[in-house]
Design a protein around this motif. Sequence first.
Motif, PDB file in Angstrom:
ATOM      1  N   GLU A   1       0.691  -1.244   0.192  1.00  0.00           N
ATOM      2  CA  GLU A   1      -0.095   0.031   0.105  1.00  0.00           C
ATOM      3  C   GLU A   1       0.847   1.266   0.190  1.00  0.00           C
ATOM      4  N   VAL A   2       2.341   1.256   0.589  1.00  0.00           N
ATOM      5  CA  VAL A   2       3.302   2.266   0.219  1.00  0.00           C
ATOM      6  C   VAL A   2       3.520   2.529  -0.470  1.00  0.00           C
ATOM      7  N   ALA A   3       4.271   1.363  -1.567  1.00  0.00           N
ATOM      8  CA  ALA A   3       4.759   1.488  -2.821  1.00  0.00           C
ATOM      9  C   ALA A   3       4.345   1.721  -4.007  1.00  0.00           C
ATOM     10  N   LEU A   4       2.311   1.386  -4.076  1.00  0.00           N
ATOM     11  CA  LEU A   4       1.481   2.132  -4.730  1.00  0.00           C
ATOM     12  C   LEU A   4       1.197   3.210  -4.872  1.00  0.00           C
ATOM     13  N   PHE A   5       1.248   3.605  -4.103  1.00  0.00           N
ATOM     14  CA  PHE A   5       1.211   6.307  -3.862  1.00  0.00           C
ATOM     15  C   PHE A   5       2.580   6.063  -5.285  1.00  0.00           C
ATOM     16  N   ALA A   6       4.249   5.167  -4.816  1.00  0.00           N
ATOM     17  CA  ALA A   6       5.588   6.045  -5.689  1.00  0.00           C
ATOM     18  C   ALA A   6       5.199   6.533  -7.357  1.00  0.00           C
ATOM     19  N   GLY A   7       3.812   5.595  -7.975  1.00  0.00           N
ATOM     20  CA  GLY A   7       3.788   5.348  -9.330  1.00  0.00           C
ATOM     21  C   GLY A   7       3.031   6.262 -10.042  1.00  0.00           C
ATOM     22  N   ASP A   8       2.561   6.736  -9.265  1.00  0.00           N
ATOM     23  CA  ASP A   8       1.187   7.699  -9.499  1.00  0.00           C
ATOM     24  C   ASP A   8       1.578   8.991  -8.067  1.00  0.00           C
ATOM     25  N   VAL A   9       0.105   8.615  -7.160  1.00  0.00           N
ATOM     26  CA  VAL A   9       0.431  10.303  -6.155  1.00  0.00           C
ATOM     27  C   VAL A   9       0.990  10.434  -5.117  1.00  0.00           C
ATOM     28  N   MET A  10       2.204   9.771  -4.456  1.00  0.00           N
ATOM     29  CA  MET A  10       3.014  10.147  -4.160  1.00  0.00           C
ATOM     30  C   MET A  10       4.141  11.086  -4.943  1.00  0.00           C
ATOM     31  N   GLY A  11       4.392  10.420  -6.539  1.00  0.00           N
ATOM     32  CA  GLY A  11       4.978  11.165  -7.230  1.00  0.00           C
ATOM     33  C   GLY A  11       4.761  12.373  -8.098  1.00  0.00           C
ATOM     34  N   THR A  12       3.315  12.182  -7.495  1.00  0.00           N
ATOM     35  CA  THR A  12       2.598  13.285  -8.258  1.00  0.00           C
ATOM     36  C   THR A  12       2.858  15.383  -7.537  1.00  0.00           C
TER      37      THR A  12
END
Length: 343
Positions: A145-156
Amino acid sequence: MRAVTFQAPGEVRVEERPEPEPLADDDAVVRVEATGVCGSDLHIYHGRVSVEPGFTLGHEYVGTVVAAGDAVTDVSEGDRVLGCFQSACGECFFCRRGLFNKCDESRTFGHGATLGSLQGTQADQALVPHANLTLRRVPEGLSDEVALFAGDVMGTGYHAVQACELGEGDTAAVLGLGPVGLCAVQAARAAGTEVIAVDSVEDRLAMARSFGATPVHLTEDDLRGAVKQATEGRGVDAVIDAVGHPEVLDLACRLARKAGTVSCIGVYAERCEVHMGVVWIKALTLRTGHANVIAHVDPVLEKMAAGELDPTPLVTHHMPLDEAPEAYAIYDRREALKIVLEP
């Protein structure tokens, strides 16, 4: 395999689809173990962004590589990986300049023919083009669930902070505290920037406060007064529009200081009036477009692995893939911040 498909505005459905296979030497196939429902998925759900009926939705994914073409060298079958929301070739005019988000061959998962006809990742499996650039191994110890964010939401969110060149001692306003806005708050705070976080939902304001921001209610508080007080009347160095609405863009231009920056990371899909008199007389810089997540995914992963960025509080729901229609309805009612679907 199962896939979440768009049918009509307000209607998604879980349907059977053929399992994908590598089509090019640098393609990979990922067995999806976690995928997210995102704000841009909601734009499709509402019909604001046009997608063909029957198209598979989703663009956030963590999983395991189950097949790879001969030219895939950076990941291997059996690797646990996360993926960026769009692919890039790595060789065109734009990629050679690090502008992977504007790649001539760029394709965005789950957004239909307009953005490359690349089927989405809210499915049991996903075909990933240009896997060497699009995929990254998940660091040991980092949850799905944390890694999921790197490819879009946190990356954005991180992209917006970088685009505004925010750092120690700067001030910023973040307008809209959905997942992207809250990730922008975290990224700005991690850079040492003072943040005024703006929304009308109390729970989201409270979360921004927990990240170290100053929360301001859009309608019940004096937003302009708060900005003036925090900046000796100048206005903030940068405003991050994490909504994507003409009125928000106008507000952003008015809150920024002279020679300040406005970063539009909210999705725009329609014509929009901007008061160019305000933009011109203040000498504002506007930065827009898809976030260059591929360029930022490695530092974002490093910061998440080190605990400097932690999107865990944003995940409010875990739901099975088969319940995707209900997940979309919950998200549409603003009863969730981030929903993780688990095939």
